[in-house]
Motif scaffolding. Sequence first.
Motif, short mmCIF file in Angstrom:
data_model
loop_
_atom_site.label_atom_id
_atom_site.label_comp_id
_atom_site.label_asym_id
_atom_site.label_seq_id
_atom_site.Cartn_x
_atom_site.Cartn_y
_atom_site.Cartn_z
N PRO A 22 0.79 -1.24 0.00
CA PRO A 22 0.00 0.00 0.00
C PRO A 22 0.82 1.28 0.00
N THR A 23 2.13 1.20 0.21
CA THR A 23 2.95 2.42 0.20
C THR A 23 3.94 2.46 -0.96
N LEU A 54 1.13 4.25 6.72
CA LEU A 54 1.48 3.20 7.68
C LEU A 54 0.82 3.45 9.03
N ALA A 55 0.70 4.72 9.42
CA ALA A 55 0.06 5.04 10.70
C ALA A 55 -1.40 4.62 10.70
N VAL A 56 -2.08 4.79 9.57
CA VAL A 56 -3.48 4.37 9.48
C VAL A 56 -3.58 2.85 9.57
N ILE A 57 -2.71 2.13 8.88
CA ILE A 57 -2.74 0.66 8.92
C ILE A 57 -2.40 0.17 10.32
N ARG A 58 -1.45 0.81 10.97
CA ARG A 58 -1.10 0.44 12.35
C ARG A 58 -2.32 0.62 13.26
N ARG A 60 10.47 -2.95 9.04
CA ARG A 60 10.30 -2.47 10.43
C ARG A 60 8.82 -2.36 10.79
N PHE A 61 8.03 -1.89 9.85
CA PHE A 61 6.58 -1.80 10.06
C PHE A 61 5.98 -3.19 10.29
N ALA A 62 6.35 -4.15 9.45
CA ALA A 62 5.84 -5.52 9.60
C ALA A 62 6.23 -6.10 10.95
N ARG A 63 7.44 -5.82 11.39
CA ARG A 63 7.90 -6.33 12.69
C ARG A 63 7.06 -5.77 13.83
#
Length: 259
Positions: A180-181, A193-197, A214-217
């Motif tokens: 998505p990014t 990424l903040a919205v998905i988080r 890092r996001f996936a982690r």
Amino acid sequence: MTQPTDQPLVEVQDLRKAFGEREVLRGVSFSALEGTATALLGPSGSGKTTVLRSLNVLEPPDAGRVRIADAAVDFSATGVDNATRRREVEALRARSGMVFQSHHLFPHKTVLGNLLEGPVQVQHRDVDEATADARRLLEQVGLEGREDQYPSQLSGGQQQRVGIARALALNPQVVLLDEPTSALDPELVGEVLAVIRDLATHGWTLVIVTHEIRFARDVAEQVLFLDDGVIAEEGGPEVLTDPQHERTRQFLRRVLEAG
């Protein structure tokens, strides 16, 4: 349909797909519990996007079985008439919402109009009810007050956030996110990424193809590393911090060094 807590919401069994002579998926199987995030990672051509697109049959598999909640399609079954298969596929698709690499918004519709298209035209929901839900979702993704703007008036990050809200407007049981990014300028990646988080925090079931290690982690309870059409390694976030297979280690080194 609400699933028992000990039964996966998503089940994929022995998924196979070939494009001509090239086998893209060579027997992919996994499951995902309700309210969890699953990250699919791997090099280009590993099959991760094909897995994601198989979950809502944007890319029909050659064989294997996909189940989301109470809807399932067995692509290995023979003798299924076209009308039955069409009903099975429609039921499976109805349980997921898709967020693409590029937002694919209708340029001639406003932000609100984009969110209402699926619920009203496809699901035949009440317009007032769907509008109230759409406004709530726009607030959730930080776009309140943008209802009457057109996609061309928004930044790429804002358009992608509209795309996420549009997927959520269908009330899916699973949200599928395909890189998505990847189409965004680097300075816009963080807002998406903040919205998905936030979705993960609020208990949405997510299956994400991403190169944001890092996001996936930080977000994923389950990590699947695909290579050459198979799941080469799977587990929790520790796959990204302490991988057991050399191929996974090589991939992570290259991605992290490039980032």
